[in-house]
Design a protein around this motif. Structure first.
Motif, PDB file in Angstrom:
ATOM      1  N   UNK A   1      28.292  34.778  32.399  1.00  0.00           N
ATOM      2  CA  UNK A   1      28.224  33.950  33.601  1.00  0.00           C
ATOM      3  C   UNK A   1      29.558  34.064  34.342  1.00  0.00           C
ATOM      4  N   UNK A   2      29.847  35.256  34.845  1.00  0.00           N
ATOM      5  CA  UNK A   2      31.126  35.470  35.528  1.00  0.00           C
ATOM      6  C   UNK A   2      31.214  34.616  36.793  1.00  0.00           C
ATOM      7  N   UNK A   3      32.393  34.090  37.086  1.00  0.00           N
ATOM      8  CA  UNK A   3      32.566  33.158  38.207  1.00  0.00           C
ATOM      9  C   UNK A   3      32.787  33.858  39.554  1.00  0.00           C
ATOM     10  N   UNK A   4      32.047  34.936  39.801  1.00  0.00           N
ATOM     11  CA  UNK A   4      32.197  35.684  41.040  1.00  0.00           C
ATOM     12  C   UNK A   4      30.849  35.847  41.728  1.00  0.00           C
ATOM     13  N   UNK A   5      30.887  35.908  43.054  1.00  0.00           N
ATOM     14  CA  UNK A   5      29.690  36.247  43.821  1.00  0.00           C
ATOM     15  C   UNK A   5      29.455  37.748  43.694  1.00  0.00           C
ATOM     16  N   UNK A   6      28.240  38.180  43.956  1.00  0.00           N
ATOM     17  CA  UNK A   6      27.943  39.610  43.946  1.00  0.00           C
ATOM     18  C   UNK A   6      28.876  40.337  44.904  1.00  0.00           C
ATOM     19  N   UNK A   7      29.447  41.416  44.448  1.00  0.00           N
ATOM     20  CA  UNK A   7      30.331  42.289  45.217  1.00  0.00           C
ATOM     21  C   UNK A   7      31.610  41.608  45.715  1.00  0.00           C
ATOM     22  N   UNK A   8      31.974  40.471  45.118  1.00  0.00           N
ATOM     23  CA  UNK A   8      33.228  39.796  45.481  1.00  0.00           C
ATOM     24  C   UNK A   8      34.442  40.596  44.999  1.00  0.00           C
ATOM     25  N   UNK A   9      34.306  41.249  43.873  1.00  0.00           N
ATOM     26  CA  UNK A   9      35.399  42.028  43.307  1.00  0.00           C
ATOM     27  C   UNK A   9      35.147  43.509  43.565  1.00  0.00           C
TER      28      UNK A   9
ATOM     29  N   UNK B   1      40.596  43.867  45.098  1.00  0.00           N
ATOM     30  CA  UNK B   1      40.403  42.723  44.203  1.00  0.00           C
ATOM     31  C   UNK B   1      39.896  43.224  42.857  1.00  0.00           C
ATOM     32  N   UNK B   2      40.603  42.823  41.794  1.00  0.00           N
ATOM     33  CA  UNK B   2      40.267  43.263  40.446  1.00  0.00           C
ATOM     34  C   UNK B   2      40.005  42.053  39.556  1.00  0.00           C
ATOM     35  N   UNK B   3      38.904  42.099  38.835  1.00  0.00           N
ATOM     36  CA  UNK B   3      38.629  41.106  37.798  1.00  0.00           C
ATOM     37  C   UNK B   3      39.140  41.662  36.477  1.00  0.00           C
ATOM     38  N   UNK B   4      40.039  40.941  35.842  1.00  0.00           N
ATOM     39  CA  UNK B   4      40.517  41.312  34.508  1.00  0.00           C
ATOM     40  C   UNK B   4      39.719  40.463  33.529  1.00  0.00           C
ATOM     41  N   UNK B   5      38.648  41.054  33.021  1.00  0.00           N
ATOM     42  CA  UNK B   5      37.697  40.313  32.183  1.00  0.00           C
ATOM     43  C   UNK B   5      38.133  40.417  30.728  1.00  0.00           C
ATOM     44  N   UNK B   6      38.381  39.256  30.140  1.00  0.00           N
ATOM     45  CA  UNK B   6      38.992  39.214  28.813  1.00  0.00           C
ATOM     46  C   UNK B   6      40.488  39.348  28.958  1.00  0.00           C
ATOM     47  N   UNK B   7      41.048  38.629  29.921  1.00  0.00           N
ATOM     48  CA  UNK B   7      42.466  38.790  30.301  1.00  0.00           C
ATOM     49  C   UNK B   7      43.453  38.299  29.256  1.00  0.00           C
ATOM     50  N   UNK B   8      42.989  37.544  28.281  1.00  0.00           N
ATOM     51  CA  UNK B   8      43.907  37.042  27.260  1.00  0.00           C
ATOM     52  C   UNK B   8      45.021  36.220  27.860  1.00  0.00           C
ATOM     53  N   UNK B   9      46.249  36.519  27.478  1.00  0.00           N
ATOM     54  CA  UNK B   9      47.396  35.719  27.916  1.00  0.00           C
ATOM     55  C   UNK B   9      47.951  36.149  29.271  1.00  0.00           C
ATOM     56  N   UNK B  10      47.270  37.057  29.957  1.00  0.00           N
ATOM     57  CA  UNK B  10      47.618  37.387  31.332  1.00  0.00           C
ATOM     58  C   UNK B  10      48.624  38.496  31.545  1.00  0.00           C
ATOM     59  N   UNK B  11      49.122  39.120  30.496  1.00  0.00           N
ATOM     60  CA  UNK B  11      50.128  40.165  30.678  1.00  0.00           C
ATOM     61  C   UNK B  11      49.541  41.350  31.434  1.00  0.00           C
ATOM     62  N   UNK B  12      48.349  41.795  31.066  1.00  0.00           N
ATOM     63  CA  UNK B  12      47.708  42.899  31.778  1.00  0.00           C
ATOM     64  C   UNK B  12      47.411  42.541  33.222  1.00  0.00           C
ATOM     65  N   UNK B  13      46.994  41.313  33.453  1.00  0.00           N
ATOM     66  CA  UNK B  13      46.736  40.846  34.821  1.00  0.00           C
ATOM     67  C   UNK B  13      48.014  40.885  35.650  1.00  0.00           C
ATOM     68  N   UNK B  14      49.101  40.440  35.066  1.00  0.00           N
ATOM     69  CA  UNK B  14      50.394  40.462  35.745  1.00  0.00           C
ATOM     70  C   UNK B  14      50.801  41.898  36.076  1.00  0.00           C
ATOM     71  N   UNK B  15      50.608  42.806  35.143  1.00  0.00           N
ATOM     72  CA  UNK B  15      50.953  44.205  35.389  1.00  0.00           C
ATOM     73  C   UNK B  15      50.085  44.797  36.500  1.00  0.00           C
ATOM     74  N   UNK B  16      48.811  44.420  36.551  1.00  0.00           N
ATOM     75  CA  UNK B  16      47.951  44.854  37.652  1.00  0.00           C
ATOM     76  C   UNK B  16      48.479  44.320  38.987  1.00  0.00           C
ATOM     77  N   UNK B  17      48.852  43.046  39.017  1.00  0.00           N
ATOM     78  CA  UNK B  17      49.373  42.441  40.250  1.00  0.00           C
ATOM     79  C   UNK B  17      50.665  43.138  40.678  1.00  0.00           C
TER      80      UNK B  17
END
Length: 131
Positions: A104-112, A50-66
């Protein structure tokens, strides 16, 4: 400028700049300055995590990670960027996007298991605090 003002101004600027960013984002990730980021990331982070893409912008980098085999949650301060990201990746079940920020990241500790942070720290009022 205090932290609240910095945060508010950054969000406002990215909401306005989002449509211009989207015009160049794909090229940056495929052939431009960001083309080596995902191969580099993949060399050091095992696929399937599980990867958090923080500052993902328009999602292109997130898509490439997926596409590289990661389960990705993109987070961006800009609601406009999040809407662009969701629109580009609606058919990708291994991707999700949330509006949020470093403070205030929307993740629990050690979720990612890992995080990718590209072009984001400089838009925080207190980079050391968010690290």
């Amino acid at each position: 400028m205090n932290l609240h003002t910095w945060h508010k101004e950054s969000k406002k600027e990215w909401d306005v700049f989002a449509p211009m960013w989207v015009k160049n984002s794909q090229e940056m990730w495929e052939t431009g300055s960001r083309k080596n980021i995902i191969p580099f990331f993949s060399e050091y982070v095992p696929s399937g995590v599980k990867v958090a893409d923080i500052g993902c912008g328009d999602g292109v980098g997130s898509l490439k990670l997926a596409e590289a085999g990661f389960e990705v949650t993109g987070v961006d301060l800009s609601n406009v960027m999040i809407e662009f990201a969701k629109g580009k990746t609606a058919q990708q079940p291994e991707l999700s996007f949330l509006q949020g920020d470093f403070y205030n990241l929307p993740f629990k500790d050690e979720e990612m298991d890992a995080a990718m942070v590209i072009n984001s720290l400089e838009y925080t009022g207190e980079p050391l605090t968010v690290m």
